[in-house]
Design a protein around this motif. Structure first.
Motif, PDB file in Angstrom:
ATOM      1  N   ASN A  46       0.915  -1.210  -0.168  1.00 13.50           N
ATOM      2  CA  ASN A  46      -0.039   0.037  -0.032  1.00 13.50           C
ATOM      3  C   ASN A  46       1.005   1.221   0.116  1.00 13.50           C
ATOM      4  O   ASN A  46       0.375   2.157   0.402  1.00 13.50           O
ATOM      5  CB  ASN A  46      -0.822  -0.090   1.292  1.00 13.50           C
ATOM      6  N   VAL A  47       2.080   1.233  -0.490  1.00 14.50           N
ATOM      7  CA  VAL A  47       2.853   2.458  -0.843  1.00 14.50           C
ATOM      8  C   VAL A  47       3.303   2.633  -2.230  1.00 14.50           C
ATOM      9  O   VAL A  47       3.060   1.926  -2.897  1.00 14.50           O
ATOM     10  CB  VAL A  47       4.253   2.148   0.216  1.00 14.50           C
ATOM     11  N   GLU A  48       3.520   3.799  -2.243  1.00 16.39           N
ATOM     12  CA  GLU A  48       3.700   4.350  -3.948  1.00 16.39           C
ATOM     13  C   GLU A  48       5.437   4.054  -4.165  1.00 16.39           C
ATOM     14  O   GLU A  48       5.267   3.798  -5.494  1.00 16.39           O
ATOM     15  CB  GLU A  48       3.630   5.802  -3.896  1.00 16.39           C
ATOM     16  N   ALA A  49       6.059   3.970  -3.293  1.00 13.04           N
ATOM     17  CA  ALA A  49       7.483   3.830  -3.516  1.00 13.04           C
ATOM     18  C   ALA A  49       8.513   3.309  -2.420  1.00 13.04           C
ATOM     19  O   ALA A  49       7.870   3.142  -1.278  1.00 13.04           O
ATOM     20  CB  ALA A  49       8.183   5.294  -3.933  1.00 13.04           C
ATOM     21  N   PHE A  50       9.461   2.937  -2.743  1.00 14.97           N
ATOM     22  CA  PHE A  50      10.548   2.496  -1.527  1.00 14.97           C
ATOM     23  C   PHE A  50      11.916   2.815  -2.080  1.00 14.97           C
ATOM     24  O   PHE A  50      12.126   3.052  -3.165  1.00 14.97           O
ATOM     25  CB  PHE A  50      10.583   0.937  -1.565  1.00 14.97           C
ATOM     26  N   PHE A  51      12.762   3.500  -0.922  1.00 14.63           N
ATOM     27  CA  PHE A  51      13.809   3.994  -1.372  1.00 14.63           C
ATOM     28  C   PHE A  51      15.060   3.411  -0.504  1.00 14.63           C
ATOM     29  O   PHE A  51      14.807   2.686   0.320  1.00 14.63           O
ATOM     30  CB  PHE A  51      13.879   5.469  -0.462  1.00 14.63           C
ATOM     31  N   CYS A  52      16.299   3.555  -1.226  1.00 13.81           N
ATOM     32  CA  CYS A  52      17.361   2.777  -0.684  1.00 13.81           C
ATOM     33  C   CYS A  52      18.466   3.901  -0.651  1.00 13.81           C
ATOM     34  O   CYS A  52      18.439   4.848  -1.416  1.00 13.81           O
ATOM     35  CB  CYS A  52      17.743   1.484  -1.610  1.00 13.81           C
ATOM     36  N   GLY A  53      19.549   3.385   0.086  1.00  6.70           N
ATOM     37  CA  GLY A  53      20.922   4.255   0.030  1.00  6.70           C
ATOM     38  C   GLY A  53      22.072   3.264   0.317  1.00  6.70           C
ATOM     39  O   GLY A  53      21.761   2.017   0.638  1.00  6.70           O
TER      40      GLY A  53
END
Length: 111
Positions: free
Chosen positions: A64-71
């Motif tokens: 249910n999220v629009e995006a995921f981020f990484c670093g």
């Protein structure tokens, strides 16, 4: 006798100089990328290939999220520094993208 002293002293030094390349290190969460291909998969592969202290951070995935981020942080002076830098790198995405995610970044793997 002198030769034995040299061998004993060089043993631990050789262990410290070992490359971490090819190791996933301490995996806290198994990286998942859903069905996407792109930057985060490439960053994780580069993390595994890194020869020094490195870390990979990501937001958790949820349907249910629009995006995921990484670093990431590669070849830092220590594992702790690598983790701090990876979190900073990952959390910086929230300044640029106003998409919903499943929380803040967390360390997925470090070495």
């Amino acid at each position: 006798m002198m030769l034995a002293g040299v061998v004993v002293l060089s043993g631990p030094v050789a262990a410290i100089a070992e490359s971490l390349a090819g190791s996933a290190g301490q995996v806290r969460h198994r990286p998942r990328f859903m069905d996407s291909e792109g930057v985060c998969q490439d960053v994780y592969k580069a993390y595994v290939e890194a020869s020094g202290h490195s870390a990979y951070a990501q937001t958790h995935l949820s349907f249910n999220v629009e995006a995921f981020f990484c670093g990431h942080s590669f070849n830092a002076p220590s594992q702790k520094v690598a983790e701090e830098r990876a979190l900073e790198n990952c959390n910086a995405a929230f300044k640029y993208y106003k998409l919903s995610s499943a929380g803040r970044c967390t360390i997925y793997a470090s070495k």
